[in-house]
Design an enzyme around this catalytic site. Structure first.
Site, PDB file in Angstrom:
ATOM      1  N   THR A  18      40.955  67.175 -38.783  1.00 58.37           N
ATOM      2  CA  THR A  18      40.001  66.072 -38.967  1.00 58.37           C
ATOM      3  C   THR A  18      38.592  66.610 -39.216  1.00 58.37           C
ATOM      4  O   THR A  18      37.816  66.043 -39.961  1.00 58.37           O
ATOM      5  CB  THR A  18      39.971  65.169 -37.702  1.00 58.37           C
ATOM      6  OG1 THR A  18      41.312  64.860 -37.323  1.00 58.37           O
ATOM      7  CG2 THR A  18      39.224  63.882 -37.949  1.00 58.37           C
ATOM      8  N   SER A 113      33.136  71.107 -31.611  1.00 55.62           N
ATOM      9  CA  SER A 113      32.614  69.819 -31.162  1.00 55.62           C
ATOM     10  C   SER A 113      32.673  69.644 -29.652  1.00 55.62           C
ATOM     11  O   SER A 113      32.045  70.382 -28.914  1.00 55.62           O
ATOM     12  CB  SER A 113      33.362  68.708 -31.886  1.00 55.62           C
ATOM     13  OG  SER A 113      32.787  67.466 -31.614  1.00 55.62           O
ATOM     14  N   HIS A 114      33.486  68.716 -29.196  1.00 53.63           N
ATOM     15  CA  HIS A 114      33.537  68.355 -27.778  1.00 53.63           C
ATOM     16  C   HIS A 114      34.607  69.132 -27.026  1.00 53.63           C
ATOM     17  O   HIS A 114      34.797  68.904 -25.838  1.00 53.63           O
ATOM     18  CB  HIS A 114      33.812  66.860 -27.677  1.00 53.63           C
ATOM     19  CG  HIS A 114      34.971  66.476 -28.548  1.00 53.63           C
ATOM     20  ND1 HIS A 114      34.845  66.393 -29.910  1.00 53.63           N
ATOM     21  CD2 HIS A 114      36.254  66.226 -28.268  1.00 53.63           C
ATOM     22  CE1 HIS A 114      36.024  66.080 -30.436  1.00 53.63           C
ATOM     23  NE2 HIS A 114      36.897  65.978 -29.458  1.00 53.63           N
ATOM     24  N   LYS A 126      33.725  75.048 -39.949  1.00 52.17           N
ATOM     25  CA  LYS A 126      33.804  73.900 -40.827  1.00 52.17           C
ATOM     26  C   LYS A 126      32.893  74.146 -42.015  1.00 52.17           C
ATOM     27  O   LYS A 126      31.794  74.665 -41.849  1.00 52.17           O
ATOM     28  CB  LYS A 126      33.323  72.711 -39.997  1.00 52.17           C
ATOM     29  CG  LYS A 126      33.215  71.421 -40.702  1.00 52.17           C
ATOM     30  CD  LYS A 126      33.017  70.336 -39.677  1.00 52.17           C
ATOM     31  CE  LYS A 126      31.581  69.901 -39.709  1.00 52.17           C
ATOM     32  NZ  LYS A 126      31.373  68.512 -39.338  1.00 52.17           N
ATOM     33  N   ASP A 278      27.494  65.476 -27.342  1.00 50.57           N
ATOM     34  CA  ASP A 278      28.628  66.404 -27.211  1.00 50.57           C
ATOM     35  C   ASP A 278      28.232  67.837 -27.546  1.00 50.57           C
ATOM     36  O   ASP A 278      27.054  68.139 -27.778  1.00 50.57           O
ATOM     37  CB  ASP A 278      29.796  65.943 -28.082  1.00 50.57           C
ATOM     38  CG  ASP A 278      29.535  66.174 -29.550  1.00 50.57           C
ATOM     39  OD1 ASP A 278      28.353  66.164 -29.957  1.00 50.57           O
ATOM     40  OD2 ASP A 278      30.508  66.388 -30.305  1.00 50.57           O
ATOM     41  N   ASP A 280      28.327  69.826 -30.149  1.00 46.42           N
ATOM     42  CA  ASP A 280      27.542  70.137 -31.352  1.00 46.42           C
ATOM     43  C   ASP A 280      26.534  69.058 -31.710  1.00 46.42           C
ATOM     44  O   ASP A 280      25.921  69.123 -32.784  1.00 46.42           O
ATOM     45  CB  ASP A 280      28.475  70.416 -32.536  1.00 46.42           C
ATOM     46  CG  ASP A 280      29.324  69.210 -32.888  1.00 46.42           C
ATOM     47  OD1 ASP A 280      29.627  68.417 -31.977  1.00 46.42           O
ATOM     48  OD2 ASP A 280      29.685  69.051 -34.070  1.00 46.42           O
ATOM     49  N   ASP A 282      26.743  65.776 -32.427  1.00 43.00           N
ATOM     50  CA  ASP A 282      26.919  64.645 -33.347  1.00 43.00           C
ATOM     51  C   ASP A 282      27.409  63.380 -32.643  1.00 43.00           C
ATOM     52  O   ASP A 282      27.365  62.300 -33.208  1.00 43.00           O
ATOM     53  CB  ASP A 282      27.816  65.019 -34.543  1.00 43.00           C
ATOM     54  CG  ASP A 282      29.166  65.558 -34.126  1.00 43.00           C
ATOM     55  OD1 ASP A 282      29.430  65.667 -32.915  1.00 43.00           O
ATOM     56  OD2 ASP A 282      29.966  65.893 -35.036  1.00 43.00           O
ATOM     57  N   ARG A 283      27.881  63.510 -31.396  1.00 40.84           N
ATOM     58  CA  ARG A 283      28.342  62.321 -30.677  1.00 40.84           C
ATOM     59  C   ARG A 283      27.294  61.824 -29.696  1.00 40.84           C
ATOM     60  O   ARG A 283      26.427  62.595 -29.269  1.00 40.84           O
ATOM     61  CB  ARG A 283      29.600  62.631 -29.872  1.00 40.84           C
ATOM     62  CG  ARG A 283      30.782  62.955 -30.733  1.00 40.84           C
ATOM     63  CD  ARG A 283      32.018  63.123 -29.890  1.00 40.84           C
ATOM     64  NE  ARG A 283      33.163  63.294 -30.773  1.00 40.84           N
ATOM     65  CZ  ARG A 283      34.420  63.116 -30.432  1.00 40.84           C
ATOM     66  NH1 ARG A 283      34.708  62.784 -29.195  1.00 40.84           N
ATOM     67  NH2 ARG A 283      35.387  63.270 -31.297  1.00 40.84           N
ATOM     68  N   THR A 345      39.993  57.707 -40.016  1.00 42.40           N
ATOM     69  CA  THR A 345      39.276  58.448 -38.979  1.00 42.40           C
ATOM     70  C   THR A 345      38.715  59.757 -39.552  1.00 42.40           C
ATOM     71  O   THR A 345      39.411  60.458 -40.276  1.00 42.40           O
ATOM     72  CB  THR A 345      40.250  58.759 -37.838  1.00 42.40           C
ATOM     73  OG1 THR A 345      40.672  57.532 -37.282  1.00 42.40           O
ATOM     74  CG2 THR A 345      39.601  59.604 -36.766  1.00 42.40           C
ATOM     75  N   GLU A 365      34.617  54.706 -33.276  1.00 40.36           N
ATOM     76  CA  GLU A 365      34.791  54.383 -31.861  1.00 40.36           C
ATOM     77  C   GLU A 365      34.675  55.622 -30.984  1.00 40.36           C
ATOM     78  O   GLU A 365      34.456  55.519 -29.789  1.00 40.36           O
ATOM     79  CB  GLU A 365      36.135  53.693 -31.626  1.00 40.36           C
ATOM     80  CG  GLU A 365      37.371  54.402 -32.204  1.00 40.36           C
ATOM     81  CD  GLU A 365      37.717  55.717 -31.578  1.00 40.36           C
ATOM     82  OE1 GLU A 365      37.613  55.828 -30.352  1.00 40.36           O
ATOM     83  OE2 GLU A 365      38.099  56.649 -32.324  1.00 40.36           O
ATOM     84  N   LYS A 377      27.596  62.426 -38.377  1.00 36.23           N
ATOM     85  CA  LYS A 377      27.161  61.522 -37.332  1.00 36.23           C
ATOM     86  C   LYS A 377      26.077  62.232 -36.539  1.00 36.23           C
ATOM     87  O   LYS A 377      25.972  63.458 -36.602  1.00 36.23           O
ATOM     88  CB  LYS A 377      28.321  61.084 -36.460  1.00 36.23           C
ATOM     89  CG  LYS A 377      29.103  62.196 -35.832  1.00 36.23           C
ATOM     90  CD  LYS A 377      30.393  61.654 -35.231  1.00 36.23           C
ATOM     91  CE  LYS A 377      31.259  62.758 -34.701  1.00 36.23           C
ATOM     92  NZ  LYS A 377      32.609  62.727 -35.226  1.00 36.23           N
TER      93      LYS A 377
HETATM   94  C1  G1P Z   1      38.389  62.786 -33.270  1.00 36.59           C
HETATM   95  C2  G1P Z   1      37.918  61.360 -33.362  1.00 36.59           C
HETATM   96  C3  G1P Z   1      37.342  61.081 -34.735  1.00 36.59           C
HETATM   97  C4  G1P Z   1      36.234  62.085 -35.039  1.00 36.59           C
HETATM   98  C5  G1P Z   1      36.753  63.508 -34.849  1.00 36.59           C
HETATM   99  C6  G1P Z   1      35.648  64.538 -35.023  1.00 36.59           C
HETATM  100  O1  G1P Z   1      39.402  63.013 -34.211  1.00 36.59           O
HETATM  101  O2  G1P Z   1      38.964  60.458 -33.080  1.00 36.59           O
HETATM  102  O3  G1P Z   1      36.859  59.766 -34.788  1.00 36.59           O
HETATM  103  O4  G1P Z   1      35.765  61.919 -36.346  1.00 36.59           O
HETATM  104  O5  G1P Z   1      37.313  63.649 -33.556  1.00 36.59           O
HETATM  105  O6  G1P Z   1      34.628  64.377 -34.091  1.00 36.59           O
HETATM  106  P1  G1P Z   1      40.971  63.009 -33.839  1.00 36.59           P
HETATM  107  O7  G1P Z   1      41.171  64.004 -32.743  1.00 36.59           O
HETATM  108  O8  G1P Z   1      41.269  61.614 -33.348  1.00 36.59           O
HETATM  109  O9  G1P Z   1      41.668  63.330 -35.127  1.00 36.59           O
HETATM  110 ZN    ZN Z   2      30.912  66.820 -32.250  1.00 38.92          ZN
END
Ligand code: G1P
Ligand code: ZN
Length: 544
Positions: A18, A113-114, A126, A278, A280, A282-283, A345, A365, A377
């Protein structure tokens, strides 16, 4: 200049998910693993020689080592110039901002990220394109194809560069600029928000806030913006020093992982406003005094109040939300008479809509909100948006959200995650649902009648590209909805995400507890998908 051509063999698991390639640190530390992927990025690009790139990361373990490798590989591959965040730090939004501001060819962002960090945690890489946004699928697929056939990579033999403070260097023929991580981002925020008004509001003394950076990348940004520029008192930013292992925590701003902040905000003498970001940056999570704003509601409130914020006062071209995000913003868009797009997503799907000026604001979300100011984001942007609204309206977060519900109705919303379950049965669960949805329309389950059921497929309105198999949606005639999908960012087993939503127009019922309001739908999701059987779990691991 001593460029070495190193022989290598492909790894079979370098398909970006993703949001880029995410794996445990130990995987990235395997000989040639990172190098193969970086070379595959360059091999999939055309015309980048002599151009400028941006590199930085969220400061997690292996960030610094990876940056040195990338710099030497970029030099060996003919890149003209690289801008690197000081100490290797660039939040994802700041990287996007700098790529755009400098007209760079692209950027490499190092982040998972998180996901937790440290030697036993995760790492990620990325590629972002020249608009500052995550590479679209055609680019990530091209990179993946390269990873399958790679046999050599190029790297310059040179000493490491000191990235600890701003300065200019040469690596072979390539220039390296180590830049201040915060400056350009702060300038951009200053151009969008009424900083003077927010400053005045904070100085009035009747408003207190608490910002938790969770020992991740936003610390330096938050201190520079909230404490230094906007005059919030020292200590407003908690956990503001980026640590390689995020202090052992899980840098994900939700009610479960940002528990210290949640404790403060749900205490008796809670501040008026709280927020967390988070790994990085962005959240974001937005909290009021004893009040949680769901990200879906946050997007809707921001959209409804956008005219109060200088950068958006002239109106919005449109809005976009990811498919599993609640339809709260759809109601606002309808009232404003603007288009509302539903995308799969992942932030990469917003890029075309923003570039084509079809959408101004977008959100997911999963605690992600942003706008056309960059192509990622942006956590602190969302916090500033809320602060600007609060400074103008002088009402509490709770009052603002409750008034919003009165006007538009409330979309009760929750996501249940089943993390690290076995991959095969999780895929079976999804396959089974996929085989069922064709015949579900019109079917009755207790009080619910299925209005539509499908595996979400998206046709990009700008370039016509089609992304299929984006999640099972089951919508009911009363406006409620159940969505199932498997995570594309997890690194262990599979993560099943169940998204639940129901619409309540009656204000006298808006104070119900969310899980209770959704309890019938939760039971129905179990009945339809047999989650317990396939995941071997009695309950979700995380509820947001
Ligand atoms: C998750 C979130 C998605 C977000 C992504 C990157 O992806 O659900 O909205 O864009 O992290 O931060 P997922 O693990 O669901 O594929
Ligand atoms: Zn992030």
């Amino acid at each position: 200049m001593n460029i070495r051509n190193i022989k290598t063999t492909p790894f079979t698991d370098q398909k970006p998910g993703t949001s880029g390639l995410r794996k445990p640190v130990t995987v990235f530390q395997k000989p040639h693993y990172l190098e193969n992927f970086v070379q595959s990025i360059f091999d999939s690009l055309e015309g980048y020689q002599g151009e400028t790139f941006v590199v930085g990361g969220d400061g997690r373990y292996y960030n610094r080592q990876a940056i040195q490798i990338i710099l030497k590989m970029a030099a060996a591959n003919g890149v003209g110039k690289i801008l690197v965040g000081s100490e290797g730090i660039l939040s994802t939004p700041a990287a996007s901002c700098i790529i755009r501001k400098e007209g760079a060819f692209g950027g490499i962002i190092l982040s998972a990220s998180h996901n937790p960090g440290g030697p036993e945690g995760d790492f990620g890489i990325k590629y972002n394109i020249g608009n500052g946004g995550p590479a679209p699928e055609k680019v990530t697929s091209a990179i993946f194809e390269q990873t399958k056939v790679i046999d050599t990579y190029k790297i310059l033999e040179a000493a490491d560069i000191n990235i600890d403070r701003p300065g200019s260097f040469k690596l072979g023929d390539m220039s390296v600029e180590v830049i201040d991580s915060v400056e350009s981002y702060l300038e951009l925020m200053d151009s969008l928000f009424d900083f003077d008004r927010i400053k005045e509001f904070i100085a009035s003394g009747s408003f207190e806030m608490c910002i938790d950076s969770l020992h991740a990348v936003t610390g330096p940004y938050a201190r520079a913006i909230f404490e230094k520029r906007l005059g919030a008192k020292e200590g407003t930013v908690k956990n503001g020093t980026p640590l390689e292992d995020f202090g052992g925590g899980h840098p994900d701003p939700n009610l479960v992982y940002a528990k210290d902040l949640v404790e403060i905000m749900f205490s008796e003498n809670a501040p008026n406003f709280g927020a967390a970001s988070d790994g990085d940056g962005d959240r974001n999570m937005i909290l009021g005094n004893n009040f949680f704003v769901t990200p879906s509601d946050s997007l809707a409130v921001i959209t409804a109040n956008a005219k109060l914020v200088p950068g958006y006062k002239d109106g919005l071209a449109g809005v976009a939300r990811s498919m599993p995000t609640s339809a709260a913003v759809d109601k606002v868009a309808a009232k404003l008479g603007i288009d509302c797009y539903e995308t799969p997503t992942g932030w990469k799907f917003f890029g075309n809509l923003l570039d084509a000026n079809k959408a101004t604001l977008c959100g997911e979300e999963s605690f992600g909100t942003g706008s056309n100011h960059i192509r990622e984001k942006d956590g602190l942007w969302a916090v500033l948006f809320w602060l600007n609204i609060l400074a103008v309206r002088q009402e509490s977060v709770e009052d603002i959200v409750k008034q919003h519900w009165q006007t538009y109705g409330r979309n009760f919303y929750s996501r249940h995650d089943y993390e690290e379950v076995d991959k095969d049965p999780a895929n079976e669960l999804m396959d089974r649902l996929r085989s069922m949805v064709g015949e579900m329309k019109g079917k009755e389950y207790g009080n619910y009648t299925v209005e539509y059921a499908d595996d979400f497929s998206y046709t990009d309105p700008v370039d016509g590209s089609v992304s299929s198999k984006q999640g099972i949606r089951i919508g009911f005639t009363d406006g409620s909805r159940i969505v199932f999908r498997l995570s594309g960012t997890g690194t262990k087993g599979a993560t099943l995400r169940l998204y639940l939503e129901s619409y309540e127009p009656d204000a006298s019922k808006h104070d119900r507890d969310t899980q209770e309001a959704l309890s019938d739908l939760i039971a129905l999701a179990e009945e339809i998908a047999q989650i317990k059987k396939f995941t071997d779990r009695d309950a979700p691991t995380v509820i947001t």
